[in-house]
Scaffold this motif. Structure first.
Motif, PDB file in Angstrom:
ATOM      1  N   GLY A 205     -42.940  36.020  -6.203  1.00 17.73           N
ATOM      2  CA  GLY A 205     -44.026  36.382  -7.114  1.00 17.73           C
ATOM      3  C   GLY A 205     -43.930  37.822  -7.572  1.00 17.73           C
ATOM      4  O   GLY A 205     -44.191  38.130  -8.741  1.00 17.73           O
ATOM      5  N   ALA A 206     -43.538  38.717  -6.667  1.00 23.95           N
ATOM      6  CA  ALA A 206     -43.409  40.125  -7.034  1.00 23.95           C
ATOM      7  C   ALA A 206     -42.299  40.325  -8.051  1.00 23.95           C
ATOM      8  O   ALA A 206     -42.423  41.130  -8.980  1.00 23.95           O
ATOM      9  CB  ALA A 206     -43.133  40.960  -5.782  1.00 23.95           C
ATOM     10  N   GLU A 207     -41.195  39.590  -7.874  1.00 18.10           N
ATOM     11  CA  GLU A 207     -40.101  39.690  -8.840  1.00 18.10           C
ATOM     12  C   GLU A 207     -40.527  39.155 -10.204  1.00 18.10           C
ATOM     13  O   GLU A 207     -40.104  39.664 -11.245  1.00 18.10           O
ATOM     14  CB  GLU A 207     -38.876  38.927  -8.327  1.00 18.10           C
ATOM     15  CG  GLU A 207     -38.183  39.598  -7.147  1.00 18.10           C
ATOM     16  CD  GLU A 207     -36.898  38.880  -6.763  1.00 18.10           C
ATOM     17  OE1 GLU A 207     -36.649  37.780  -7.310  1.00 18.10           O
ATOM     18  OE2 GLU A 207     -36.147  39.404  -5.926  1.00 18.10           O
TER      19      GLU A 207
ATOM     20  N   ALA B 291     -48.306  48.554 -10.645  1.00 20.93           N
ATOM     21  CA  ALA B 291     -49.182  48.437 -11.819  1.00 20.93           C
ATOM     22  C   ALA B 291     -50.319  47.444 -11.566  1.00 20.93           C
ATOM     23  O   ALA B 291     -51.393  47.556 -12.160  1.00 20.93           O
ATOM     24  CB  ALA B 291     -48.363  48.000 -13.028  1.00 20.93           C
ATOM     25  N   TRP B 292     -50.078  46.480 -10.679  1.00 20.62           N
ATOM     26  CA  TRP B 292     -51.100  45.480 -10.344  1.00 20.62           C
ATOM     27  C   TRP B 292     -51.890  45.867  -9.095  1.00 20.62           C
ATOM     28  O   TRP B 292     -52.809  45.153  -8.701  1.00 20.62           O
ATOM     29  CB  TRP B 292     -50.439  44.124 -10.117  1.00 20.62           C
ATOM     30  CG  TRP B 292     -49.797  43.541 -11.338  1.00 20.62           C
ATOM     31  CD1 TRP B 292     -48.573  43.876 -11.861  1.00 20.62           C
ATOM     32  CD2 TRP B 292     -50.331  42.537 -12.187  1.00 20.62           C
ATOM     33  NE1 TRP B 292     -48.308  43.135 -12.978  1.00 20.62           N
ATOM     34  CE2 TRP B 292     -49.369  42.292 -13.211  1.00 20.62           C
ATOM     35  CE3 TRP B 292     -51.516  41.800 -12.198  1.00 20.62           C
ATOM     36  CZ2 TRP B 292     -49.561  41.367 -14.219  1.00 20.62           C
ATOM     37  CZ3 TRP B 292     -51.715  40.867 -13.206  1.00 20.62           C
ATOM     38  CH2 TRP B 292     -50.748  40.661 -14.207  1.00 20.62           C
ATOM     39  N   GLY B 293     -51.494  46.962  -8.466  1.00 19.06           N
ATOM     40  CA  GLY B 293     -52.162  47.369  -7.237  1.00 19.06           C
ATOM     41  C   GLY B 293     -51.712  46.597  -6.016  1.00 19.06           C
ATOM     42  O   GLY B 293     -52.301  46.726  -4.950  1.00 19.06           O
ATOM     43  N   LEU B 294     -50.659  45.806  -6.151  1.00 17.40           N
ATOM     44  CA  LEU B 294     -50.210  44.971  -5.037  1.00 17.40           C
ATOM     45  C   LEU B 294     -49.439  45.764  -3.985  1.00 17.40           C
ATOM     46  O   LEU B 294     -49.181  45.253  -2.900  1.00 17.40           O
ATOM     47  CB  LEU B 294     -49.339  43.825  -5.566  1.00 17.40           C
ATOM     48  CG  LEU B 294     -50.054  42.812  -6.460  1.00 17.40           C
ATOM     49  CD1 LEU B 294     -49.071  41.753  -6.946  1.00 17.40           C
ATOM     50  CD2 LEU B 294     -51.221  42.164  -5.736  1.00 17.40           C
ATOM     51  N   ASP B 295     -49.068  47.005  -4.313  1.00 19.69           N
ATOM     52  CA  ASP B 295     -48.364  47.811  -3.314  1.00 19.69           C
ATOM     53  C   ASP B 295     -49.296  48.174  -2.150  1.00 19.69           C
ATOM     54  O   ASP B 295     -48.843  48.567  -1.078  1.00 19.69           O
ATOM     55  CB  ASP B 295     -47.798  49.077  -3.954  1.00 19.69           C
ATOM     56  CG  ASP B 295     -48.865  49.872  -4.700  1.00 19.69           C
ATOM     57  OD1 ASP B 295     -49.812  49.258  -5.206  1.00 19.69           O
ATOM     58  OD2 ASP B 295     -48.723  51.107  -4.770  1.00 19.69           O
ATOM     59  N   ALA B 296     -50.610  48.036  -2.378  1.00 20.28           N
ATOM     60  CA  ALA B 296     -51.588  48.315  -1.316  1.00 20.28           C
ATOM     61  C   ALA B 296     -51.962  47.065  -0.542  1.00 20.28           C
ATOM     62  O   ALA B 296     -52.770  47.135   0.391  1.00 20.28           O
ATOM     63  CB  ALA B 296     -52.839  48.948  -1.912  1.00 20.28           C
ATOM     64  N   ALA B 297     -51.410  45.927  -0.905  1.00 15.77           N
ATOM     65  CA  ALA B 297     -51.798  44.673  -0.255  1.00 15.77           C
ATOM     66  C   ALA B 297     -51.425  44.659   1.223  1.00 15.77           C
ATOM     67  O   ALA B 297     -52.213  44.213   2.066  1.00 15.77           O
ATOM     68  CB  ALA B 297     -51.136  43.490  -0.970  1.00 15.77           C
ATOM     69  N   GLY B 298     -50.225  45.140   1.541  1.00 11.22           N
ATOM     70  CA  GLY B 298     -49.776  45.132   2.929  1.00 11.22           C
ATOM     71  C   GLY B 298     -50.667  45.950   3.846  1.00 11.22           C
ATOM     72  O   GLY B 298     -51.203  45.433   4.841  1.00 11.22           O
TER      73      GLY B 298
ATOM     74  N   VAL C 180     -44.659  40.696  -1.088  1.00  9.28           N
ATOM     75  CA  VAL C 180     -44.964  41.514  -2.260  1.00  9.28           C
ATOM     76  C   VAL C 180     -44.636  42.978  -1.994  1.00  9.28           C
ATOM     77  O   VAL C 180     -44.007  43.656  -2.819  1.00  9.28           O
ATOM     78  CB  VAL C 180     -46.449  41.362  -2.640  1.00  9.28           C
ATOM     79  CG1 VAL C 180     -46.850  42.378  -3.708  1.00  9.28           C
ATOM     80  CG2 VAL C 180     -46.738  39.944  -3.125  1.00  9.28           C
ATOM     81  N   THR C 181     -45.056  43.473  -0.832  1.00  8.88           N
ATOM     82  CA  THR C 181     -44.828  44.876  -0.488  1.00  8.88           C
ATOM     83  C   THR C 181     -43.344  45.190  -0.384  1.00  8.88           C
ATOM     84  O   THR C 181     -42.868  46.225  -0.861  1.00  8.88           O
ATOM     85  CB  THR C 181     -45.524  45.218   0.840  1.00  8.88           C
ATOM     86  OG1 THR C 181     -46.904  44.887   0.751  1.00  8.88           O
ATOM     87  CG2 THR C 181     -45.379  46.687   1.173  1.00  8.88           C
ATOM     88  N   SER C 182     -42.603  44.285   0.251  1.00 13.24           N
ATOM     89  CA  SER C 182     -41.176  44.501   0.437  1.00 13.24           C
ATOM     90  C   SER C 182     -40.429  44.513  -0.898  1.00 13.24           C
ATOM     91  O   SER C 182     -39.586  45.376  -1.147  1.00 13.24           O
ATOM     92  CB  SER C 182     -40.597  43.413   1.348  1.00 13.24           C
ATOM     93  OG  SER C 182     -39.224  43.606   1.573  1.00 13.24           O
ATOM     94  N   ALA C 183     -40.759  43.552  -1.761  1.00 11.55           N
ATOM     95  CA  ALA C 183     -40.119  43.522  -3.072  1.00 11.55           C
ATOM     96  C   ALA C 183     -40.486  44.757  -3.886  1.00 11.55           C
ATOM     97  O   ALA C 183     -39.652  45.325  -4.601  1.00 11.55           O
ATOM     98  CB  ALA C 183     -40.526  42.258  -3.825  1.00 11.55           C
ATOM     99  N   GLY C 184     -41.741  45.202  -3.762  1.00  9.88           N
ATOM    100  CA  GLY C 184     -42.165  46.408  -4.467  1.00  9.88           C
ATOM    101  C   GLY C 184     -41.476  47.650  -3.954  1.00  9.88           C
ATOM    102  O   GLY C 184     -41.348  48.640  -4.688  1.00  9.88           O
ATOM    103  N   ALA C 185     -41.036  47.631  -2.692  1.00  8.62           N
ATOM    104  CA  ALA C 185     -40.335  48.780  -2.120  1.00  8.62           C
ATOM    105  C   ALA C 185     -38.871  48.817  -2.522  1.00  8.62           C
ATOM    106  O   ALA C 185     -38.167  49.779  -2.196  1.00  8.62           O
ATOM    107  CB  ALA C 185     -40.452  48.753  -0.601  1.00  8.62           C
ATOM    108  N   GLY C 186     -38.413  47.783  -3.210  1.00  8.42           N
ATOM    109  CA  GLY C 186     -37.036  47.778  -3.689  1.00  8.42           C
ATOM    110  C   GLY C 186     -36.078  46.924  -2.893  1.00  8.42           C
ATOM    111  O   GLY C 186     -34.889  46.878  -3.201  1.00  8.42           O
ATOM    112  N   LEU C 187     -36.576  46.209  -1.866  1.00 10.56           N
ATOM    113  CA  LEU C 187     -35.691  45.339  -1.098  1.00 10.56           C
ATOM    114  C   LEU C 187     -35.424  44.063  -1.886  1.00 10.56           C
ATOM    115  O   LEU C 187     -36.282  43.584  -2.634  1.00 10.56           O
ATOM    116  CB  LEU C 187     -36.303  44.993   0.260  1.00 10.56           C
ATOM    117  CG  LEU C 187     -36.074  46.005   1.396  1.00 10.56           C
ATOM    118  CD1 LEU C 187     -36.869  47.282   1.154  1.00 10.56           C
ATOM    119  CD2 LEU C 187     -36.454  45.406   2.751  1.00 10.56           C
TER     120      LEU C 187
END
Length: 260
Positions: A170-172, A179-186, A51-58
Motif C-alpha cells: 500500500g505504501a508503494e 505526505a499522508w502522515g503515515l510515517d507516524a503510524a508506527g 507502511v513505516t518500513s516502506a516510507g523509510a526506504g526499505l
C-alpha cells in the motif's frame, strides 16, 4: 510447640502438570479465545510497520524479511525509525538489538513453564515475544500455557507478516507516506499498545524519563543513539527509588541521634 494440623499447614504448590494443574484446568476454548483476541489485535498493527518500513526506504523484500526473521515489533519499528531519521545501519541495528534482548529474559521463564522437547525449543524461541509471554503466563496449568503460547504465536506470526506485506504494498502504491502522515503510524500504534501496560507509578516514571531522554537528546545525538540512552531510564528510576527508600528507613535513627 503445637503441631500443625492438615487444615492449618501451608500447602506446597504442585509443579505444572501435576494434580493441582488438572484441578485448575482451563477450557481449551477459553484459551484459544484469549489467544486469538491478542493475536488479531496486535497482528493487524503489522500494517503500520509495512507502511513505516516502506516510507523509510526499505524494499518490499527487506520489509517482509524483517517481519519473517526478526518478528519483534518494537525492535523492527526502532530499526526502520532510525534508518528513516538518517542513522547509519549499525547504530540502527544496535538499538533494535538492545530492545530485543528482553525476549531472552522471557525465554528463561517460559522454558520452565512450557518444558518443551529439546528439538522444539529453537523453533519456539522465535515466538517468544511480549504477547505470547503475557498469554502464556496468564494460564493456570502447563497444557493451557502451551496452548496459549502456540495459538498466540501462530495467529500473531501469520497476521503480522500478512499485514506487513499489505502495508508495504500500500505504501508503494500511494507514494510519499509522509505526505499522508503515515510515517507516524508506527510510533502511534506502538504508543497505543504500550500505554495500557503502564499501571504502576514506577512504570510510568520509567516511561516519562525515557521520553525526556529520547526527545531531549534527539537534536544532539545521531539517529538511533537516543533510544539507546533512553534505556537508562529504568536503572535511573530504580536507583532513585532505592535511595529514597533507604533514606526513609534511616530517618528515624537520625532523629533519635539528634535528640541525644
Amino acid at each position: 510447640m503445637k503441631e500443625q494440623t492438615a487444615a492449618t499447614a501451608p500447602r506446597q504448590q504442585a509443579p505444572p502438570g501435576g494434580p493441582a494443574d488438572a484441578a485448575a484446568a482451563k477450557p481449551d476454548r477459553a484459551v484459544i479465545r484469549d489467544s486469538l483476541g491478542v493475536g488479531v489485535a496486535v497482528g493487524l498493527s503489522g500494517f503500520a510497520f509495512g507502511v513505516t518500513s516502506a516510507g523509510a526506504g526499505l524494499t518490499l523484500l527487506q520489509t517482509c524479511a524483517l517481519s519473517l526473521l526478526v518478528f519483534t515489533g518494537a525492535s523492527q519499528f526502532a530499526l526502520v525509525g532510525a534508518i528513516a531519521a538518517g542513522g547509519n545501519p549499525i547504530t540502527a541495528a544496535a538499538g533494535a538489538f538492545f530492545l530485543g534482548t528482553r525476549n531472552a529474559f522471557y525465554g528463561l521463564r517460559l522454558s520452565q513453564l512450557l518444558a518443551l522437547p529439546r528439538w522444539v525449543r529453537p523453533f519456539a524461541a522465535h515466538w517468544v515475544i511480549d504477547e505470547t509471554t503475557a498469554v502464556a503466563l496468564a494460564q493456570p496449568g502447563r497444557r493451557a500455557t502451551r496452548l496459549g503460547f502456540a495459538a498466540t504465536g501462530l495467529t500473531l506470526y501469520v497476521l503480522w507478516n500478512l499485514t506487513t506485506l499489505l502495508g508495504a504494498l500500500g505504501a508503494e502504491a500511494i507514494g510519499d507516506t509522509a505526505a499522508w502522515g503515515l510515517d507516524a503510524a508506527g510510533p502511534a500504534v506502538f504508543l497505543a499498545l504500550l500505554a495500557p501496560m503502564l499501571r504502576t507509578a514506577t512504570e510510568r516514571a520509567v516511561a516519562g524519563v525515557a521520553v525526556v531522554l529520547g526527545l531531549g537528546l534527539l537534536p544532539v545525538l545521531p539517529a538511533g543513539v537516543p533510544v539507546l540512552v533512553a534505556a537508562l531510564a529504568a536503572p535511573l528510576v530504580l536507583w532513585a527509588r532505592g535511595r529514597r527508600s533507604r533514606g526513609s528507613e534511616e530517618e528515624p535513627y537520625d532523629a533519635k541521634g539528634a535528640d541525644r
